[in-house]
Design a protein around this motif. Structure first.
Motif, PDB file in Angstrom:
ATOM      1  N   LEU A   1       0.820  -1.203   0.000  1.00  0.00           N
ATOM      2  CA  LEU A   1       0.000   0.000   0.000  1.00  0.00           C
ATOM      3  C   LEU A   1       0.859   1.261   0.000  1.00  0.00           C
ATOM      4  N   SER A   2       2.093   1.146  -0.473  1.00  0.00           N
ATOM      5  CA  SER A   2       2.989   2.288  -0.503  1.00  0.00           C
ATOM      6  C   SER A   2       2.487   3.347  -1.484  1.00  0.00           C
ATOM      7  N   PHE A   3       3.006   4.532  -1.349  1.00  0.00           N
ATOM      8  CA  PHE A   3       2.605   5.648  -2.210  1.00  0.00           C
ATOM      9  C   PHE A   3       2.871   5.328  -3.675  1.00  0.00           C
ATOM     10  N   ASP A   4       4.046   4.765  -3.961  1.00  0.00           N
ATOM     11  CA  ASP A   4       4.394   4.448  -5.352  1.00  0.00           C
ATOM     12  C   ASP A   4       3.475   3.381  -5.930  1.00  0.00           C
ATOM     13  N   LYS A   5       3.088   2.406  -5.112  1.00  0.00           N
ATOM     14  CA  LYS A   5       2.170   1.357  -5.574  1.00  0.00           C
ATOM     15  C   LYS A   5       0.820   1.948  -5.953  1.00  0.00           C
ATOM     16  N   ILE A   6       0.335   2.859  -5.118  1.00  0.00           N
ATOM     17  CA  ILE A   6      -0.965   3.465  -5.385  1.00  0.00           C
ATOM     18  C   ILE A   6      -0.918   4.305  -6.658  1.00  0.00           C
TER      19      ILE A   6
ATOM     20  N   PHE B   1      -7.818   7.687  -3.608  1.00  0.00           N
ATOM     21  CA  PHE B   1      -6.919   8.661  -3.001  1.00  0.00           C
ATOM     22  C   PHE B   1      -7.363  10.079  -3.359  1.00  0.00           C
ATOM     23  N   MET B   2      -7.708  10.284  -4.633  1.00  0.00           N
ATOM     24  CA  MET B   2      -8.164  11.596  -5.080  1.00  0.00           C
ATOM     25  C   MET B   2      -9.463  11.987  -4.386  1.00  0.00           C
TER      26      MET B   2
ATOM     27  N   HIS C   1      -0.698  10.642   2.215  1.00  0.00           N
ATOM     28  CA  HIS C   1      -0.725   9.196   2.044  1.00  0.00           C
ATOM     29  C   HIS C   1      -0.932   8.452   3.366  1.00  0.00           C
ATOM     30  N   PRO C   2      -0.161   8.742   4.439  1.00  0.00           N
ATOM     31  CA  PRO C   2      -0.442   8.063   5.720  1.00  0.00           C
ATOM     32  C   PRO C   2      -1.856   8.325   6.232  1.00  0.00           C
ATOM     33  N   ASN C   3      -2.338   9.559   6.079  1.00  0.00           N
ATOM     34  CA  ASN C   3      -3.696   9.863   6.523  1.00  0.00           C
ATOM     35  C   ASN C   3      -4.731   9.109   5.704  1.00  0.00           C
ATOM     36  N   PHE C   4      -4.456   8.933   4.412  1.00  0.00           N
ATOM     37  CA  PHE C   4      -5.374   8.190   3.547  1.00  0.00           C
ATOM     38  C   PHE C   4      -5.452   6.723   3.964  1.00  0.00           C
ATOM     39  N   ILE C   5      -4.307   6.102   4.238  1.00  0.00           N
ATOM     40  CA  ILE C   5      -4.308   4.704   4.667  1.00  0.00           C
ATOM     41  C   ILE C   5      -5.010   4.563   6.015  1.00  0.00           C
ATOM     42  N   ARG C   6      -4.755   5.477   6.927  1.00  0.00           N
ATOM     43  CA  ARG C   6      -5.411   5.450   8.235  1.00  0.00           C
ATOM     44  C   ARG C   6      -6.926   5.544   8.070  1.00  0.00           C
ATOM     45  N   TRP C   7      -7.381   6.422   7.186  1.00  0.00           N
ATOM     46  CA  TRP C   7      -8.815   6.606   6.952  1.00  0.00           C
ATOM     47  C   TRP C   7      -9.414   5.387   6.252  1.00  0.00           C
ATOM     48  N   THR C   8      -8.667   4.775   5.331  1.00  0.00           N
ATOM     49  CA  THR C   8      -9.178   3.641   4.570  1.00  0.00           C
ATOM     50  C   THR C   8      -9.347   2.403   5.446  1.00  0.00           C
ATOM     51  N   ILE C   9      -8.553   2.290   6.509  1.00  0.00           N
ATOM     52  CA  ILE C   9      -8.679   1.146   7.415  1.00  0.00           C
ATOM     53  C   ILE C   9     -10.075   1.099   8.043  1.00  0.00           C
ATOM     54  N   CYS C  10     -10.679   2.259   8.234  1.00  0.00           N
ATOM     55  CA  CYS C  10     -12.033   2.320   8.796  1.00  0.00           C
ATOM     56  C   CYS C  10     -13.022   1.710   7.805  1.00  0.00           C
ATOM     57  N   ASN C  11     -13.736   0.687   8.230  1.00  0.00           N
ATOM     58  CA  ASN C  11     -14.662   0.014   7.306  1.00  0.00           C
ATOM     59  C   ASN C  11     -16.103   0.470   7.468  1.00  0.00           C
ATOM     60  N   GLY C  12     -16.372   1.332   8.440  1.00  0.00           N
ATOM     61  CA  GLY C  12     -17.733   1.812   8.655  1.00  0.00           C
ATOM     62  C   GLY C  12     -17.803   3.326   8.613  1.00  0.00           C
ATOM     63  N   ASN C  13     -18.972   3.851   8.297  1.00  0.00           N
ATOM     64  CA  ASN C  13     -19.142   5.299   8.338  1.00  0.00           C
ATOM     65  C   ASN C  13     -19.243   5.765   9.790  1.00  0.00           C
TER      66      ASN C  13
END
Length: 446
Positions: A47-52, A66-67, A269-281
């Motif tokens: 899930l690195s920045f370059d991979k995304i 991400f966008m 990018h770190p904030n995006f991954i942290r937010w994406t881990i959340c699976n519920g609204n």
């Protein structure tokens, strides 16, 4: 398969934590970190920045996701938009014939320092361009001088009575949501205004490749009041405008490109991954926290009643099941996860995804196209149709909103790790509480 039990999700990064680092240091750190591998700051290599950015991940961690995160959550989509444009621009410039590339020589650090020392006192012709034009028909016109010869690109200043006040970008830009180009005349006018504000003159070499596109980029990302204005320091902005006076080579953007990339890598990018881990609204997560607290309180009441009764000590162990469920649910919810959704490996659809259809997927891809990245449309979304529709949904419906399967394996692995940590933590705490209750003498009240 899970990660280490000591795993910690990425910490939330604020803009102030990286704003004090200069551009050179940002470039050095960014290059070192981009080559790292393994689990770094809670982010696996998958899930690195370059991979995304390269498109090597699955939903909900794609560059489009991400966008959307930057647009709807952090309100800084312009950074990723400029970064994607710059990568595309570098690739297109490198594919130009050598004769066209020669018209826009590379902008070196020495030239940048020399221009900064001059303090923006007008424009001087790049000596490499002078050498290319020397002896050609283009060196015989009227206007300024190039190595003693006429500069065909020099435009005499208009009289003060004939100069119109440069118009604002909005007068030339398309309305929000329209991805057409701003007019060339309008882009040049706003670019002239940007150079004027910096105390410089806008007299570009029109033969240089992509000069019109550079004018649009100044209009969209650099000029004061631009619809997607980047958060640049006065020094960075002035250094960029100095460089663009002389060349359209991608190296002219290197300084702000480093700044934007560093911000994306170290904050967005770190904030995006942290937010994406959340699976519920948010309503679902709050509901899960309340459910966890309810189970914990119910366990205490049950064990307290058993302790105060004539029942044997063995009965006091039974509430441990309720406590484990309660603490595990609460711990997972504190990290934005619902254990029920995790058991299905599902996630809630985001509000902007709820009211979309298959055709909207094509629209979203178009929004990532080159035309959109250089258009002057804003990143505002207040008028998008999903906002009033989502506000009308009652709280119960939001809690049980539509769900979708999580495709990205690395994200599911992170969630599995957090879930296991929650279960183990809940078991340890529940065992301690049960041990305390078992040690208390009988109440014999009933």
């Amino acid at each position: 398969m899970v990660y280490s039990l000591t795993y910690r999700r990425p910490s939330y990064v604020t803009s102030s934590s990286s704003s004090s680092i200069d551009g050179d240091e940002k470039q050095r750190r960014s290059s070192l970190e981009s080559g790292s591998s393994g689990l770094s700051a809670g982010i696996p290599e998958a899930l690195s920045f370059d991979k995304i950015i390269s498109g090597g991940v699955c939903p909900p961690c794609t560059v489009r996701d991400f966008m959307n995160y930057l647009k709807y959550i952090e309100y800084s989509a312009e950074n990723l938009q400029f970064f994607l444009w710059y990568r595309d621009y570098v690739a297109r410039f490198e594919n130009l014939p050598a004769s066209e590339q020669a018209l826009s020589p590379e902008w070196t650090q020495a030239q940048a320092e020399a221009e900064a020392a001059r303090g923006g006192r007008g424009k001087q012709t790049n000596p490499q361009v002078s050498e290319i034009l020397n002896g050609t028909d283009f060196a015989d016109g009227q206007g300024g001088k190039i190595d003693g010869q006429a500069d065909p690109f020099h435009t005499p200043a208009r009289s003060s009575t004939s100069v119109d006040k440069p118009r604002a970008p909005s007068e030339y830009a398309s309305s929000a949501g329209d991805h057409t180009f701003a007019s060339s005349q309008g882009a040049k006018s706003v670019a002239s205004q940007a150079f004027g504000d910096a105390g410089m003159k806008w007299q570009p070499f029109t033969m240089q490749p992509y000069r019109d596109e550079i004018s649009r980029i100044i209009t969209v990302y650099i000029a004061d009041g631009a619809h997607r204005q980047l958060n640049l320091s006065a020094r960075e902005k002035q250094a960029l405008l100095h460089a663009l006076q002389n060349t359209t080579h991608p190296s002219a953007f290197q300084g702000i490109a480093n700044t934007v990339e560093f911000s994306l890598r170290k904050q967005a990018h770190p904030n995006f991954i942290r937010w994406t881990i959340c699976n519920g609204n948010r309503p679902r997560v709050i509901f899960a926290r309340g459910l966890g607290i309810f189970c914990i309180v119910a366990g205490f009441i049950a064990d307290l009643l058993i302790t105060l009764s004539h029942a044997g000590r063995a009965w006091r162990v039974l509430p441990i099941i309720i406590w484990i469920l309660g603490f595990a649910t609460l711990f997972a919810a504190m990290k934005g996860m619902c254990v029920v959704l995790h058991g299905l490996h599902h996630r809630h659809l985001r509000p902007w995804e709820l009211f979309s259809d298959d055709a909207d997927g094509m629209i979203s891809e178009k929004a990532m196209s080159h035309d959109s990245l250089v258009s002057s449309s804003t990143n505002s979304f207040e008028d998008e149709p999903w906002i009033p529709k989502y506000k009308k949904r009652n709280i119960i419906r939001k809690i049980f909103d539509r769900q979708i399967w999580i495709d990205e394996p690395a994200l599911r692995q992170i969630q599995d790790t957090i879930f296991l940590q929650s279960i183990l933590g809940a078991f340890v705490i529940s065992a301690v509480i049960v041990g305390i209750f078992c040690a208390v003498p009988h109440g014999n009240l009933f």
